[in-house]
Design an enzyme around this catalytic site. Structure first.
Site, PDB file in Angstrom:
ATOM      1  N   ASP A 102      30.321  40.721  33.956  1.00 39.09           N
ATOM      2  CA  ASP A 102      31.307  40.048  33.437  1.00 39.09           C
ATOM      3  C   ASP A 102      30.914  38.611  33.313  1.00 39.09           C
ATOM      4  O   ASP A 102      31.508  38.219  32.420  1.00 39.09           O
ATOM      5  CB  ASP A 102      32.437  40.043  34.498  1.00 39.09           C
ATOM      6  CG  ASP A 102      32.160  39.348  35.852  1.00 39.09           C
ATOM      7  OD1 ASP A 102      30.880  39.088  36.033  1.00 39.09           O
ATOM      8  OD2 ASP A 102      33.019  39.231  36.679  1.00 39.09           O
ATOM      9  N   HIS A 103      29.620  38.103  33.560  1.00 35.65           N
ATOM     10  CA  HIS A 103      29.497  36.617  33.804  1.00 35.65           C
ATOM     11  C   HIS A 103      28.548  36.380  32.426  1.00 35.65           C
ATOM     12  O   HIS A 103      28.563  35.215  32.001  1.00 35.65           O
ATOM     13  CB  HIS A 103      28.755  36.092  35.016  1.00 35.65           C
ATOM     14  CG  HIS A 103      29.636  35.692  35.972  1.00 35.65           C
ATOM     15  ND1 HIS A 103      30.535  36.505  36.544  1.00 35.65           N
ATOM     16  CD2 HIS A 103      29.907  34.380  36.476  1.00 35.65           C
ATOM     17  CE1 HIS A 103      31.482  35.887  37.402  1.00 35.65           C
ATOM     18  NE2 HIS A 103      30.730  34.516  37.607  1.00 35.65           N
ATOM     19  N   ASP A 168      30.751  36.121  44.894  1.00 39.36           N
ATOM     20  CA  ASP A 168      31.598  35.025  44.031  1.00 39.36           C
ATOM     21  C   ASP A 168      32.859  34.506  44.943  1.00 39.36           C
ATOM     22  O   ASP A 168      33.226  35.074  45.570  1.00 39.36           O
ATOM     23  CB  ASP A 168      32.244  35.938  42.799  1.00 39.36           C
ATOM     24  CG  ASP A 168      32.704  34.907  41.800  1.00 39.36           C
ATOM     25  OD1 ASP A 168      32.097  34.622  40.762  1.00 39.36           O
ATOM     26  OD2 ASP A 168      33.959  34.426  41.955  1.00 39.36           O
ATOM     27  N   ARG A 451      38.897  26.434  37.815  1.00 42.59           N
ATOM     28  CA  ARG A 451      38.108  25.307  38.007  1.00 42.59           C
ATOM     29  C   ARG A 451      38.086  24.244  36.562  1.00 42.59           C
ATOM     30  O   ARG A 451      38.197  24.916  35.542  1.00 42.59           O
ATOM     31  CB  ARG A 451      36.846  25.547  38.447  1.00 42.59           C
ATOM     32  CG  ARG A 451      36.739  26.082  39.635  1.00 42.59           C
ATOM     33  CD  ARG A 451      35.308  26.192  40.528  1.00 42.59           C
ATOM     34  NE  ARG A 451      35.566  26.778  41.972  1.00 42.59           N
ATOM     35  CZ  ARG A 451      34.897  27.762  42.437  1.00 42.59           C
ATOM     36  NH1 ARG A 451      33.902  28.502  41.790  1.00 42.59           N
ATOM     37  NH2 ARG A 451      35.050  28.115  43.501  1.00 42.59           N
ATOM     38  N   SER A 650      31.261  27.383  43.406  1.00 41.21           N
ATOM     39  CA  SER A 650      30.645  28.894  43.288  1.00 41.21           C
ATOM     40  C   SER A 650      30.090  29.302  44.584  1.00 41.21           C
ATOM     41  O   SER A 650      29.526  28.265  45.444  1.00 41.21           O
ATOM     42  CB  SER A 650      30.010  28.984  42.088  1.00 41.21           C
ATOM     43  OG  SER A 650      29.054  30.164  42.204  1.00 41.21           O
ATOM     44  N   ARG A 652      27.220  30.872  44.312  1.00 41.93           N
ATOM     45  CA  ARG A 652      25.844  31.133  43.737  1.00 41.93           C
ATOM     46  C   ARG A 652      24.991  30.579  44.853  1.00 41.93           C
ATOM     47  O   ARG A 652      24.739  29.269  45.155  1.00 41.93           O
ATOM     48  CB  ARG A 652      25.770  30.347  42.469  1.00 41.93           C
ATOM     49  CG  ARG A 652      25.713  28.819  42.589  1.00 41.93           C
ATOM     50  CD  ARG A 652      25.883  28.252  41.156  1.00 41.93           C
ATOM     51  NE  ARG A 652      27.153  28.660  40.502  1.00 41.93           N
ATOM     52  CZ  ARG A 652      27.715  28.077  39.543  1.00 41.93           C
ATOM     53  NH1 ARG A 652      27.139  27.020  39.013  1.00 41.93           N
ATOM     54  NH2 ARG A 652      28.656  28.390  38.989  1.00 41.93           N
TER      55      ARG A 652
END
Length: 1037
Positions: A102-103, A168, A451, A650, A652
């Site tokens: 999806d990213h 995520d 965000r 995030s 990440r």
């Protein structure tokens, strides 16, 4: 309730994993024996997922070890997580796991079809890697265009009372369906996929009492925007946010998901709603009626014990009847305004009033309810001849939502007012927007995302982004200005001024969801992934195999002295600032390449500029990554200094991997965001906080610092920072706090958590036959165990294990696993006389000592069942050979029947019949294993013992014999006699000069070796019990 009713699969894609509310109730009941206070829903779900319900549970203090139900990974973070999983040596994930593409899909203003095609071409290398890795390691694969991870999880995998972790930060979205959903870094995901526990500091619970009901232009989004304004981006740190009260009952499941999704913007560990009728309706609408019915039976379990505010650690109250439309921004999701007041704030701050773009959808607000309300506003505009003044983009959350939206005419309404329907992906929400109308300069956009950090949406730091509900986004896009309020202002139309009516919508489609295309976007994993090849080109610029980080314990102490400060960051520093997304997403699988974006978005306090720092060796200024690489090339470690809530945003883990890769020792800040602090620990970087936040101001970016006290790391004691000021003034010391426990301190010493995992693993020889044996035995759960095998005489072992080198290995492994991990091999001598009786006593003794761990009993011989101790657990989960039983305290037991006829005794059959009659059906999770027992001679058995001993650095056979004789001389003859062992005969047997029973003894030990070769990371205790058979044991497949 019958067992048949209880056997409800957790999803249509996981037919052999089941929702187990009875077990949840049982675990909570055990917890209540020592914790008598009423429990919140969050506490119930957490407790029911504890690895050991007896572990300490003190909110805000204890580190809990949890066993989540599943793992979800989006494509940008999945790359690094899977690369780490590959490094772990595992053959298959232990818990259900999925990958979601999806990213990496970029919105290019051309619409979904064009954007998806371009993404599949541009990202082919990465998609092929993810697809093949998912196929090999047992993960479900959601293809590009399938939808956004959180919407897919909500539609297919979330269920009340469950627990999911995701790579995520907006994983908490699933809390709208009563699931405890936690965002984590890739290293945490790897642990859980490998069968290990998730380590999480016990969160406090912040209760949000909702009263009244939403009406008019207010929406669920306004609830979380208002809370963000009052609690700020740090207000939820260390908490699970739990919603309760009559207002919570009135909110739809997808509306609750929107609220939980943005709980991440408050720093919350997770957010959760109690089970309601609206959740049951959503489950039924998405094809999960059986889960809905089961949850309804356990409704009391899926809500807090009481509505008394006193059960929460902190409470916020919100009257929905008085709530007005909210809009937050720019630059931070907690900068809260009433919609009626935002234009005044914009004028005061110089923010452009004209709205240049309006965007709806994304994981936060892309449900059918959101889109129908937004479409209703568009319908009103079309009826009055009005189209959008701003650019208008729609991002559906999933293929199912998109197909339903198209079928029901919503897409036509959006495009008719000038909208562009983008791919079912994150798109502009995460910076994947190739914007063409405005590429620089000040402008204002409004969106329904979560965000609005600087440059997040379109990579333009001058874009002022505001967050609001989808219907308000559409209204502002129609008006083209922040001055507009749909409840107060009129729009101009060809027929004259008119006012929009409050939007209406449907939380669920009246004709059901259109799921006809699901099969085209989901790919299940291979049943056997052994032959699947995962190919990574050595010249790839997007994928790179990982190499272990250097253990810090190998680094000399002076390496932590006189460290340069790479950068002293001023102000907000999110994971976007540390590791930018947008165009950098394509390097998420290549650590060295993506490290070129490290901290390029952070502001240097020394000059007020971004990505420009001083090289303390040369005195020249350069980019942050270049200076870090310079230091690394010369073996110089460094630290970075930061402000409040460092690493928010995030999940990440690249924001932790990149500093580690380029030589960081520590990140020292006023405070950390939860996920980033955990990620730094996992990668072997010290996340340290100023005991006195004002000490941040005492440091300059030119100072040299030394970290003192690392030998105490893990004890709870603070460290010290010895500072040598650049101006030559008197050095001084600063106290630094840390939250390391002993295990986390070992991660640091080992260089990373992954290093520690590899260090505690057994030699590779143990796993060479894993796939082939699994193919034969079908024993996946056993393929997730990490075994220490002790061979030789079990009596000698039991007497001297506390002093043995092997015991030290066991202790070390157990510190990692949190439980025992020992394999005992007991070859039987014969079937008659005292030997049989004494062996039975030995088994009873072991069972009493180790009954809290996983028990595995291998039984052979036609009369073997009679040898089981009288207290042996009643069969609870029979299906086929072998059988799984559970002991009274919940520890699972696996029983293998391997007699020549592969049959059970009459006593076993009766026990099975009773269990089936009591429970109504065969319980789940039965392991299938067709045993293979070739007859072997004594010499080969001795050779096997030698090989395994060598793998463990265990004493040789000769040393075992010597040790055995030594123990006999030291008064152990009585012990040996009790169990029918003659020291001389046993010594000859070990040396291959004598016999101990028949060939069946050798066959069983050989079989044990096959199992040991197949097993992989978890803990298992093997007890062998049996009787000789004069018949040759044959293969049964």
């Amino acid at each position: 309730m019958s067992a048949a009713t209880a056997r409800v699969a957790i999803s249509k894609f996981d037919a052999n994993v089941f929702v187990d509310y009875p077990r949840m109730a049982d675990v909570i009941a055990k917890f209540r024996r020592t914790h008598t206070a009423p429990m919140t829903l969050a506490e119930k779900v957490i407790v029911s997922h504890l690895e050991d319900v007896r572990q300490e549970y003190v909110k805000g203090k204890s580190y809990l070890y949890l066993k989540p139900d599943r793992v979800a990974m989006q494509d940008a973070t999945a790359q690094m997580a899977i690369l780490q999983f590959m490094s772990s040596g595992m053959k298959r994930t232990v818990v259900p796991s999925t990958v979601h593409c999806d990213h990496l899909i970029q919105a290019q203003d051309k619409g979904a079809v064009s954007d998806l095609a371009a993404a599949c071409t541009t990202n082919k290398e990465v998609y092929d890697f993810l697809r093949s890795a998912a196929n090999k390691y047992g993960m479900g694969f959601w293809k590009p265009g399938s939808g956004i991870i959180h919407q897919i999880v909500l539609e297919n995998y979330a269920f009340p009372g469950g627990m999911v972790i995701g790579t995520d930060s907006h994983t908490p979205n699933a809390g709208g369906l009563g699931m405890l959903a936690v965002g984590v870094g890739g290293a945490d995901a790897v642990d859980v996929m490998a069968g290990l526990a998730l380590e999480l500091k016990a969160p406090k619970v912040l209760g949000v009492k909702l009263t009244g009901a939403l009406s008019g232009w207010t929406a669920p989004k306004d609830i979380i925007l208002r809370l963000a304004g009052s609690l700020t981006v740090e207000g939820g740190t260390g908490f699970v946010i739990e919603y309760f009260g009559p207002g919570a009952e009135s909110i739809s499941c997808t509306g609750a998901a929107t609220i939980c999704n943005m709980g991440a913007e408050l720093g919350a560990t997770a957010s959760i709603f109690p089970f309601t009728r609206r959740q049951a309706d959503y489950l039924r609408a998405t094809g999960r009626a059986e889960i809905a019915a089961l949850a309804e039976q356990f409704a009391d379990l899926l809500s807090a014990d009481s509505t008394d505010k006193a059960i929460y650690d902190k409470v916020v109250e919100l009257d929905l009847s008085t709530l007005q439309p909210q809009i937050n921004g720019p630059l931070s999701p907690d900068r809260n305004h009433l919609l009626s007041e935002v234009s005044t704030a914009a004028e005061a701050n110089g923010w452009p009033l004209e709205v240049s773009a309006a965007l709806i959808g994304s994981c936060t607000n892309s449900s059918y309810e959101d889109l129908t309300r937004a479409a209703n506003v568009c319908k009103q505009a079309l009826e009055h001849g009005i189209k959008m003044k701003a650019k208008f983009y729609i991002s559906p959350g999933s293929e199912q939502v998109r197909a339903t939206m198209k079928r029901d005419g919503l897409e036509d309404l959006f495009t008719a007012v000038g909208g562009v329907v983008l791919a079912n992906a994150c798109g502009p929400c995460i910076g994947q927007w190739q914007r063409t109308d405005i590429t620089s300069g000040k402008n204002t956009i409004v969106h329904s995302y979560n965000r609005n950090f600087s440059a997040r949406a379109d990579n333009n730091p001058a874009t002022m982004a505001f967050v609001t509900s989808p219907e308000i986004v559409v209204a502002l896009g129609l008006a083209g200005t922040l001055r507009f309020h749909p409840a107060c202002n009129e729009l101009e139309s060809p027929t004259g001024p008119w006012r929009l009516a409050p939007p209406t919508g449907m939380d669920l489609p009246s004709h059901g969801y259109d799921s006809s295309t699901t099969a085209t976007v989901y790919e299940p994993p291979a049943v056997d992934g052994a032959s699947v090849q995962v190919v990574i080109s050595p010249t790839s610029e997007r994928l790179q195999r990982l190499s272990p980080f250097e253990p810090w314990e190998n680094v000399r102490p002076e390496a932590f002295a006189d460290l340069p400060i790479l950068i002293k960051v001023e102000g907000k520093c999110t994971t976007d600032h540390i590791s930018a997304a947008g165009p950098w997403l394509k390097y998420r699988g290549h650590l060295d390449n993506i490290s070129n974006n490290m901290l390029i978005g952070a502001t240097n306090s020394m000059n007020g500029r971004k990505n420009l720092v001083k090289n303390q060796i040369t005195g020249e200024f350069d980019t942050v990554p270049n200076v870090a690489r310079f230091y690394k090339s010369r073996g110089i470690r460094w630290v970075a200094i930061g402000d409040n809530n460092y690493g928010e945003g995030s999940s990440r883990e690249h924001a932790a991997l990149e500093p580690r890769h380029l030589g960081a020792v520590a990140i020292i800040v006023k405070s950390f965001a939860r996920i980033h602090e955990s990620n730094l620990k996992k990668q072997g970087v010290l996340p340290l906080t100023f005991a006195n936040p004002d000490d941040y101001n005492r440091l300059t970016g030119d100072d040299k610092v030394s970290i003192v006290g690392l030998e105490t790391l893990g004890s709870g004691k603070p460290l010290s920072l010895h500072v040598k000021p650049a101006d030559g003034s008197v050095p001084f010391d600063i106290q630094l706090n840390n939250t390391f426990n002993e295990l986390q301190a070992q991660w640091f010493r080992s260089g990373s958590a992954l290093n520690q995992m590899a260090r505690d693993s057994l030699p590779a020889e143990w796993f060479n036959a894993a796939e082939s044996v699994n193919d034969c035995y079908g024993a996946q759960p056993l393929a997730a165990a990490n075994i220490l095998n002790i061979l030789g005489s079990p009596r000698r072992q039991f007497q001297s294990i506390r002093e043995s080198r092997t015991h030290k290995k066991i202790v070390k492994l157990n510190n990692w696993l949190g439980q025992q991990s020992v394999v005992y091999a007991y070859p039987w001598r014969n079937t008659k006389g005292s030997h049989y009786s004494d062996a039975k006593k030995w088994l009873e003794y072991l069972f009493r000592k180790l009954k809290k761990t996983l028990q595995v009993v291998i039984v052979w011989g036609t009369e073997a069942a009679t040898a089981l101790p009288s207290f042996y657990p009643t069969p609870a989960e029979p299906q086929e050979q072998p059988l799984i039983f559970r002991s009274s305290d919940g520890a699972p037991t696996i029983v293998y029947s391997v007699d020549p006829n592969h049959s059970l005794t009459e006593s076993y059959c009766k026990a099975i019949e009773k269990t089936v009659k009591d429970q109504g059906s065969f319980p789940p999770n039965t392991i299938h294993a067709n045993t293979v027992l070739p007859a072997l001679d004594i010499a080969l058995l001795a050779e096997e013992i030698t090989r395994i001993s060598a793998c463990l650095n265990h004493p040789t056979i000769e040393e075992l014999v010597a040790l055995w004789k030594t123990h006999c001389k030291q008064g152990q003859r009585r012990f040996a006699k009790q169990y029918g062992i003659d020291s001389g005969n046993f010594s000859n047997f070990l040396l291959g000069r004598g016999k101990l029973g028949s060939q069946s003894c050798a066959a069983v030990v050989r079989y044990l070796m096959s199992i040991c070769a197949a097993v992989d990371r978890a803990s298992t205790t093997l007890h062998i019990e049996g009787k000789e058979s004069n018949k040759e044991l044959t293969e049964k497949s």
